[in-house]
Design a protein around this motif. Structure first.
Motif, PDB file in Angstrom:
ATOM      1  N   PHE A   9       3.451  -2.972  -4.037  1.00  0.00           N
ATOM      2  CA  PHE A   9       4.116  -2.549  -5.274  1.00  0.00           C
ATOM      3  C   PHE A   9       4.910  -1.254  -5.129  1.00  0.00           C
ATOM      4  O   PHE A   9       5.010  -0.473  -6.083  1.00  0.00           O
ATOM      5  CB  PHE A   9       3.115  -2.377  -6.426  1.00  0.00           C
ATOM      6  CG  PHE A   9       2.259  -3.569  -6.705  1.00  0.00           C
ATOM      7  CD1 PHE A   9       2.825  -4.822  -6.852  1.00  0.00           C
ATOM      8  CD2 PHE A   9       0.886  -3.445  -6.806  1.00  0.00           C
ATOM      9  CE1 PHE A   9       2.037  -5.933  -7.114  1.00  0.00           C
ATOM     10  CE2 PHE A   9       0.084  -4.543  -7.077  1.00  0.00           C
ATOM     11  CZ  PHE A   9       0.669  -5.791  -7.226  1.00  0.00           C
ATOM     12  N   SER A  11       7.927   1.254  -5.417  1.00  0.00           N
ATOM     13  CA  SER A  11       8.897   1.233  -6.504  1.00  0.00           C
ATOM     14  C   SER A  11      10.009   2.250  -6.312  1.00  0.00           C
ATOM     15  O   SER A  11       9.821   3.283  -5.665  1.00  0.00           O
ATOM     16  CB  SER A  11       8.205   1.523  -7.840  1.00  0.00           C
ATOM     17  OG  SER A  11       7.146   0.630  -8.081  1.00  0.00           O
ATOM     18  N   ARG A 113       0.140  -0.085 -10.786  1.00  0.00           N
ATOM     19  CA  ARG A 113       1.019  -0.707  -9.791  1.00  0.00           C
ATOM     20  C   ARG A 113       2.122   0.252  -9.349  1.00  0.00           C
ATOM     21  O   ARG A 113       2.323   0.468  -8.166  1.00  0.00           O
ATOM     22  CB  ARG A 113       1.619  -2.000 -10.358  1.00  0.00           C
ATOM     23  CG  ARG A 113       0.635  -3.156 -10.408  1.00  0.00           C
ATOM     24  CD  ARG A 113       1.268  -4.422 -10.928  1.00  0.00           C
ATOM     25  NE  ARG A 113       1.513  -4.340 -12.354  1.00  0.00           N
ATOM     26  CZ  ARG A 113       0.598  -4.664 -13.279  1.00  0.00           C
ATOM     27  NH1 ARG A 113      -0.602  -5.041 -12.920  1.00  0.00           N
ATOM     28  NH2 ARG A 113       0.895  -4.591 -14.568  1.00  0.00           N
ATOM     29  N   SER A 114       2.853   0.804 -10.305  1.00  0.00           N
ATOM     30  CA  SER A 114       3.957   1.704  -9.980  1.00  0.00           C
ATOM     31  C   SER A 114       3.622   3.142 -10.333  1.00  0.00           C
ATOM     32  O   SER A 114       2.946   3.409 -11.326  1.00  0.00           O
ATOM     33  CB  SER A 114       5.218   1.275 -10.750  1.00  0.00           C
ATOM     34  OG  SER A 114       6.249   2.231 -10.605  1.00  0.00           O
ATOM     35  N   ASP A 129       8.332   5.728  -4.862  1.00  0.00           N
ATOM     36  CA  ASP A 129       6.914   5.895  -4.576  1.00  0.00           C
ATOM     37  C   ASP A 129       6.506   5.040  -3.377  1.00  0.00           C
ATOM     38  O   ASP A 129       7.234   4.140  -2.965  1.00  0.00           O
ATOM     39  CB  ASP A 129       6.032   5.638  -5.807  1.00  0.00           C
ATOM     40  CG  ASP A 129       5.843   4.162  -6.162  1.00  0.00           C
ATOM     41  OD1 ASP A 129       5.809   3.318  -5.255  1.00  0.00           O
ATOM     42  OD2 ASP A 129       5.716   3.855  -7.359  1.00  0.00           O
ATOM     43  N   SER A 256      12.669  -3.499 -13.991  1.00  0.00           N
ATOM     44  CA  SER A 256      11.361  -4.131 -13.968  1.00  0.00           C
ATOM     45  C   SER A 256      11.495  -5.618 -14.311  1.00  0.00           C
ATOM     46  O   SER A 256      12.336  -6.316 -13.746  1.00  0.00           O
ATOM     47  CB  SER A 256      10.415  -3.397 -14.938  1.00  0.00           C
ATOM     48  OG  SER A 256       9.101  -3.886 -14.844  1.00  0.00           O
TER      49      SER A 256
END
Length: 306
Positions: A9, A11, A113-114, A129, A256
């Motif tokens: 995940f 981002s 997740r992010s 990230d 997203s």
């Protein structure tokens, strides 16, 4: 990333202006929410945030919250994370509780997740990230940040009365992602760090545009089946962005799970020409709302009346 490297995940994100959560929070004899701007679901979410945060620190819920502004929820603006962090930060200040933004996120269940929403709240700008460590529950760490050129305007395309995948539907989609792309995750990472990021630092819009379009093509293929066999959740946004990409130098994408789409332009003149042409060609569907914004290269702010 899907976990093979020990992380998943990862981002990339950008903080923008005019889509902030703005709250007025104060001590009160009772817990109150002034909710003229929000839905019943959002009111319930605010209640959960307050009760969870106050219970963790063993403090009273004797506060009032007035929602002055909030971006559309479940539309790609990270409004849930903004709201959670803003409430946690305000309560921390009111009750003199020492609590970092990342700790607030952990307490309130954000950053699963992010990590972009957390870093964006703290710092603003263009952010990358590292993805979630498979062995840890911590929010993903920030590994790169850059000041984004203010001279590159961003056209946001919102779809009225439509929300992106969220909750259990989002979890299910993430667990069943199937990508038939010939592009590898390594290629996407390389494009981010050796294409998009240097282009931002060097103010090279052409390279930035090419890099972000490459990434969006990959993400569109990744989300293709979950979005009704489309690279964009909204067919109307898909049509408009496709037309812009075909006729102008732009960098397009979906935030997203959408439905919000976006297009970066090199300057205000290019954006104005594109909008004029789009109106003449009647490619802007009446169900769409267009907003022009710029990057916000700073984090949260707060003002206190003593």
């Amino acid at each position: 990333m899907q976990g093979e490297s020990g992380r998943k995940f990862a981002s990339v994100g950008l903080v923008i202006d005019n889509f902030d959560v703005i709250l007025i929070v104060d001590k009160s004899s009772n817990f109150e929410i002034y909710d003229s701007l929000i839905s019943s679901d959002t009111k319930v979410y605010i209640e959960q945030l307050v009760f969870t945060f106050c219970a963790y620190h063993d403090i009273k819920t004797s506060i009032s919250i007035r929602v002055v502004q909030i971006p559309p929820r479940h539309s790609g603006f990270g409004s849930g994370t903004q709201l959670a962090l803003a409430i946690g930060k305000a309560i921390s200040e009111i009750y003199k509780v020492k609590c970092s933004v990342r700790k607030i996120a952990e307490i309130l269940g954000r950053g699963k997740r992010s990590g972009i929403g957390i870093a964006g709240f703290n710092y603003g700008g263009f952010l990358i990230d590292a993805g979630k460590n498979n062995e840890k529950t911590d929010p993903p760490p920030l590994i790169a940040r850059a000041e984004f050129p203010k001279e590159w305007p961003l056209l946001l395309i919102l779809k009225k009365d439509v929300t992106g995948l969220h909750g259990e539907k989002e979890k299910f989609a993430l667990q069943h992602l199937i990508c038939d792309s010939s592009v590898s995750v390594d290629q996407v990472c390389r494009k981010v760090f050796l294409g998009v990021l240097p282009a931002i630092l060097e103010r090279d819009f052409e390279s930035f545009s090419a890099g972000l379009n490459f990434i969006q093509d990959y993400m569109g293929e990744l989300f293709y089946k979950s979005q009704g066999r489309s690279k964009f959740l909204s067919p109307e946004i898909n049509n408009l962005l496709g037309w812009l990409k075909k006729n102008f130098l732009v960098s397009i994408g979906q935030s997203s799970w959408g439905p919000t789409g976006f297009a970066f332009f090199k300057d205000e003149v290019s954006l104005a020409k594109a909008l004029t042409a789009a109106n003449k060609k009647l490619v802007i569907n009446e169900t769409l709302e267009l907003r022009v914004v710029k990057a916000k290269n700073s984090g949260f702010s707060q003002n206190w009346n003593q």
